[in-house]
Design an enzyme around this catalytic site. Structure first.
Site, PDB file in Angstrom:
ATOM      1  N   SER A  39      -6.545   0.580   8.768  1.00  0.00           N
ATOM      2  CA  SER A  39      -6.898   0.190   7.404  1.00  0.00           C
ATOM      3  C   SER A  39      -5.987  -0.948   6.944  1.00  0.00           C
ATOM      4  O   SER A  39      -4.979  -1.247   7.563  1.00  0.00           O
ATOM      5  CB  SER A  39      -6.770   1.385   6.459  1.00  0.00           C
ATOM      6  OG  SER A  39      -5.433   1.850   6.440  1.00  0.00           O
ATOM      7  N   GLY A  41     -11.415  -6.674   1.849  1.00  0.00           N
ATOM      8  CA  GLY A  41     -11.672  -7.144   0.496  1.00  0.00           C
ATOM      9  C   GLY A  41     -11.429  -8.625   0.340  1.00  0.00           C
ATOM     10  O   GLY A  41     -12.205  -9.334  -0.308  1.00  0.00           O
ATOM     11  N   GLN A  54     -12.237  -4.194  21.104  1.00  0.00           N
ATOM     12  CA  GLN A  54     -13.385  -3.829  21.935  1.00  0.00           C
ATOM     13  C   GLN A  54     -13.843  -2.413  21.611  1.00  0.00           C
ATOM     14  O   GLN A  54     -15.039  -2.152  21.428  1.00  0.00           O
ATOM     15  CB  GLN A  54     -13.026  -3.925  23.414  1.00  0.00           C
ATOM     16  CG  GLN A  54     -12.716  -5.332  23.916  1.00  0.00           C
ATOM     17  CD  GLN A  54     -12.263  -5.312  25.368  1.00  0.00           C
ATOM     18  OE1 GLN A  54     -12.730  -4.512  26.165  1.00  0.00           O
ATOM     19  NE2 GLN A  54     -11.327  -6.196  25.710  1.00  0.00           N
ATOM     20  N   CYS A 100       0.042  -2.968 -22.354  1.00  0.00           N
ATOM     21  CA  CYS A 100      -0.315  -1.576 -22.573  1.00  0.00           C
ATOM     22  C   CYS A 100       0.937  -0.741 -22.887  1.00  0.00           C
ATOM     23  O   CYS A 100       1.433  -0.787 -23.997  1.00  0.00           O
ATOM     24  CB  CYS A 100      -1.086  -1.030 -21.368  1.00  0.00           C
ATOM     25  SG  CYS A 100      -1.947   0.519 -21.702  1.00  0.00           S
ATOM     26  N   HIS A 129      -5.131  -4.873 -21.101  1.00  0.00           N
ATOM     27  CA  HIS A 129      -4.696  -5.277 -19.759  1.00  0.00           C
ATOM     28  C   HIS A 129      -5.223  -6.680 -19.471  1.00  0.00           C
ATOM     29  O   HIS A 129      -6.228  -6.854 -18.765  1.00  0.00           O
ATOM     30  CB  HIS A 129      -5.222  -4.290 -18.714  1.00  0.00           C
ATOM     31  CG  HIS A 129      -4.483  -2.995 -18.679  1.00  0.00           C
ATOM     32  ND1 HIS A 129      -3.376  -2.779 -17.890  1.00  0.00           N
ATOM     33  CD2 HIS A 129      -4.683  -1.833 -19.357  1.00  0.00           C
ATOM     34  CE1 HIS A 129      -2.930  -1.551 -18.070  1.00  0.00           C
ATOM     35  NE2 HIS A 129      -3.708  -0.959 -18.966  1.00  0.00           N
ATOM     36  N   GLU A 155      -4.224  -8.881 -17.508  1.00  0.00           N
ATOM     37  CA  GLU A 155      -4.143  -9.289 -16.098  1.00  0.00           C
ATOM     38  C   GLU A 155      -5.488  -9.207 -15.389  1.00  0.00           C
ATOM     39  O   GLU A 155      -5.744  -9.943 -14.422  1.00  0.00           O
ATOM     40  CB  GLU A 155      -3.106  -8.436 -15.348  1.00  0.00           C
ATOM     41  CG  GLU A 155      -3.461  -6.978 -15.132  1.00  0.00           C
ATOM     42  CD  GLU A 155      -3.040  -6.047 -16.260  1.00  0.00           C
ATOM     43  OE1 GLU A 155      -2.907  -4.832 -16.019  1.00  0.00           O
ATOM     44  OE2 GLU A 155      -2.849  -6.548 -17.389  1.00  0.00           O
TER      45      GLU A 155
END
Length: 569
Positions: free
Chosen positions: A14, A19, A193, A377, A525, A527
């Site tokens: 992972s 993304g 593979q 926040c 928020h 951002e």
């Protein structure tokens, strides 16, 4: 043309960058004039990302309509410069929940409910909903997890069925990694593979292989991968490690990712407009001046916990043509020396009592030492507590979140405010309007609305803009500034720069510029709405203030000693 669907899967391990791959491909397609809608489907049984620990899953990204999602949606929005909705996010938990609700309502007319076809049909319905609702040229669907995970099997079966029904309009991209054997550092292709073999067991043949690698993949290595994975060597894309995320789209353009994608889908290639991407990468490579931003939080061991805040600070650097270095500051064990070494301070959002007193001390340091400050926040709430304690003289001021029996809860849970719709049960989630007073903040937003280029002017120039009357920001919180203390806080010098439309909730605060060069905070928020193409104004302003402070300090340091003493006095 009919919507084309691009599935992106990951193999071996992972965290390889599915993304970023999805976001980069989307940016390259958009640069060619195509419309693109991305989607993330996760395999875990949580209904959404809202209750997941940041240490396990990184930040929770919130969309305009209040969906609590995976952080990859932040990558999508930043790279594509577009606002997404809850349609762009799905979990296996929400799929099972929907199937169960349909069964209880009798939707299935008494049939025995099974994984196939009922669960797989629900997954495909979500794929189809995006294309039918937005009708984009492309939908890019990223599958969370790793091929071979037990949890991924149902979704992969749904993908197989979807591709079978839409053969001409679908392709599959598989993201893997080159392995390197220690100590020889020899490159090995065997893991990828096996990953391709595992994917084929589900009936999915990858059309493109994106290979994470620490050095360029040679043509001989591509030929070997092509032979054993059954993929054309031209369809093997090197994804090299880079210093900045914003280098990745241009690197993938050079590797031909968009060109190959369009060719596989039978679409004529067109020349992209890469001017903005090139300017972004140019500015991210600046080495000076350096602005150090102290990020005061309790999840500082994992940068993904504050990913959007960190990226928004970098966007502020892009807008001001400076290099931003984010310095993690552990609020639970506050190191004041670190605060002395930064040019600006951010206190981001969060929940719970751990590390709160450290945040309050950092805010006091920023206020008293005139260090540019941005509170987000919880960063607003702790700034209010700091003002109540140290300016209004309410020494035991706190929040009901930290002490339910507080004598002076200057921050409180207000469930019955008129005009406030609680989109997330007990939380304010998603986009809310604020009515703005004439202030630095309202003029920062005016620059944002008027902005036609990357560059942020000086704060003095910003003050010449006509202030906006309203703003829209995304929220994710339960507690508010207690109306019982509004008057005493304002009398202590805190300015309420933005309020909810009914005037009951504080959305923005600041200290006047004659008191502090830059001290602003918001209950929202911001951002989540910042982009490399257009930095959010509160972050751009923070970096501008820090840059001005830094230049002033440099000027003083270069003066003769007598002159420095005169200026300082």
């Amino acid at each position: 043309m009919a919507t084309k669907t691009i599935f992106i899967t990951g193999g071996i391990v992972s965290g390889l960058g599915k993304g970023i791959t999805a976001a980069s491909l989307g940016a390259l397609l958009k640069a060619r004039g195509f419309s693109v809608i991305p989607m993330k489907t996760d395999m875990y049984l949580n209904v959404d990302a809202g209750t997941m620990n940041p240490f396990q899953h990184g930040e929770v990204f919130v969309t305009e309509d209040g969906a609590e999602t995976d952080l990859d949606l932040g990558h999508y929005e930043r790279f594509l410069d577009s606002d997404l909705s809850r349609l762009s996010y799905s979990t296996m938990g929400s799929v099972f929940q929907a199937v169960t609700e349909h069964e209880r309502k009798g939707t299935y007319l008494g049939k025995t409910i099974q994984i196939v076809p009922h669960v797989t049909d629900e997954i495909q319905r979500r794929f189809q909903t995006i294309s039918e609702t937005a009708q984009p040229d492309f939908q890019i669907i990223e599958l969370g997890g790793t091929v071979g995970d037990f949890e991924a099997e149902v979704t992969l079966e749904a993908v197989r069925q979807f591709q079978t029904r839409n053969k001409r309009d679908c392709i599959s991209i598989h993201v893997v990694k080159m392995d390197y054997i220690y100590p020889s550092d020899e490159a090995k292709t065997k893991p990828m593979q096996h990953s391709v073999i595992a994917l084929r067991r589900y009936g999915i043949n990858p059309d493109i292989l994106v290979v994470r690698a620490k050095r360029p993949i040679s043509q001989d290595e591509k030929e070997k991968i092509a032979l054993f994975c059954g993929i054309d060597s031209d369809h093997i894309i090197s994804a090299l490690d880079v210093e900045s995320l914003y280098d990745i789209p241009l690197n993938m353009e050079k590797e031909g990712l968009a060109r190959v994608t369009l060719s596989l889908l039978g679409i004529k290639e067109s020349a992209p407009n890469l001017a903005e991407l090139e300017e972004i990468t140019r500015r991210t490579k600046l080495t000076e001046p350096v602005i150090r931003v102290g990020l005061v939080g309790k999840y500082t061991d994992l940068s993904d916990a504050y990913l959007s805040v960190i990226e928004a600070a970098k966007h502020g650097g892009i807008a001001n043509s400076v290099k931003v270095q984010v310095v993690p500051v552990d609020s639970e064990h506050l190191n004041v020396q670190l605060l002395k070494e930064v040019d600006a301070i951010i206190v981001p959002g969060g929940f719970g009592t751990r590390g709160v007193e450290g945040k309050i001390k950092a805010i006091q340091y920023a206020r008293e030492n005139k260090v540019p400050y941005l509170g987000i926040c919880l960063g607003l709430q702790t700034a209010v507590i700091e003002a109540a304690r140290n300016l209004a003289g309410i020494k035991d001021a706190t929040s009901e979140e930290f002490d339910e029996k507080a004598n002076h809860p200057v921050i409180a849970f207000l469930p019955d405010q008129k005009g406030i719709t609680r989109k997330g049960g007990t939380m304010r989630l998603g986009s809310y309007e604020a009515v703005m007073a004439d202030s630095l903040i309202s003029r920062l937003y005016a620059w944002w609305e008027d902005k036609k280029a990357f560059d942020f002017p000086s704060l003095d120039e910003v003050m010449k803009f006509k202030p906006v009357k309203t703003s829209l920001e995304r929220h994710r919180h339960r507690y508010e500034v207690n109306p019982d203390y509004h008057k005493v806080l304002q009398e202590a010098g805190l300015r309420f720069s933005g309020m909810s439309p009914d005037g009951s909730l504080v959305e923005f605060i600041e200290y006047p510029r004659e008191v502090h060069p830059y001290f602003v905070a918001t209950q929202a928020h911001p951002e989540f709405k910042s982009r490399p193409y257009k930095a959010h104004p509160l972050f751009a302003g923070l970096i501008a203030a820090a840059k001005e402070q830094s230049q002033n300090h440099t000027t003083l340091a270069q003066m003769p000693v007598d002159s420095v003493q005169t200026v300082a006095s």
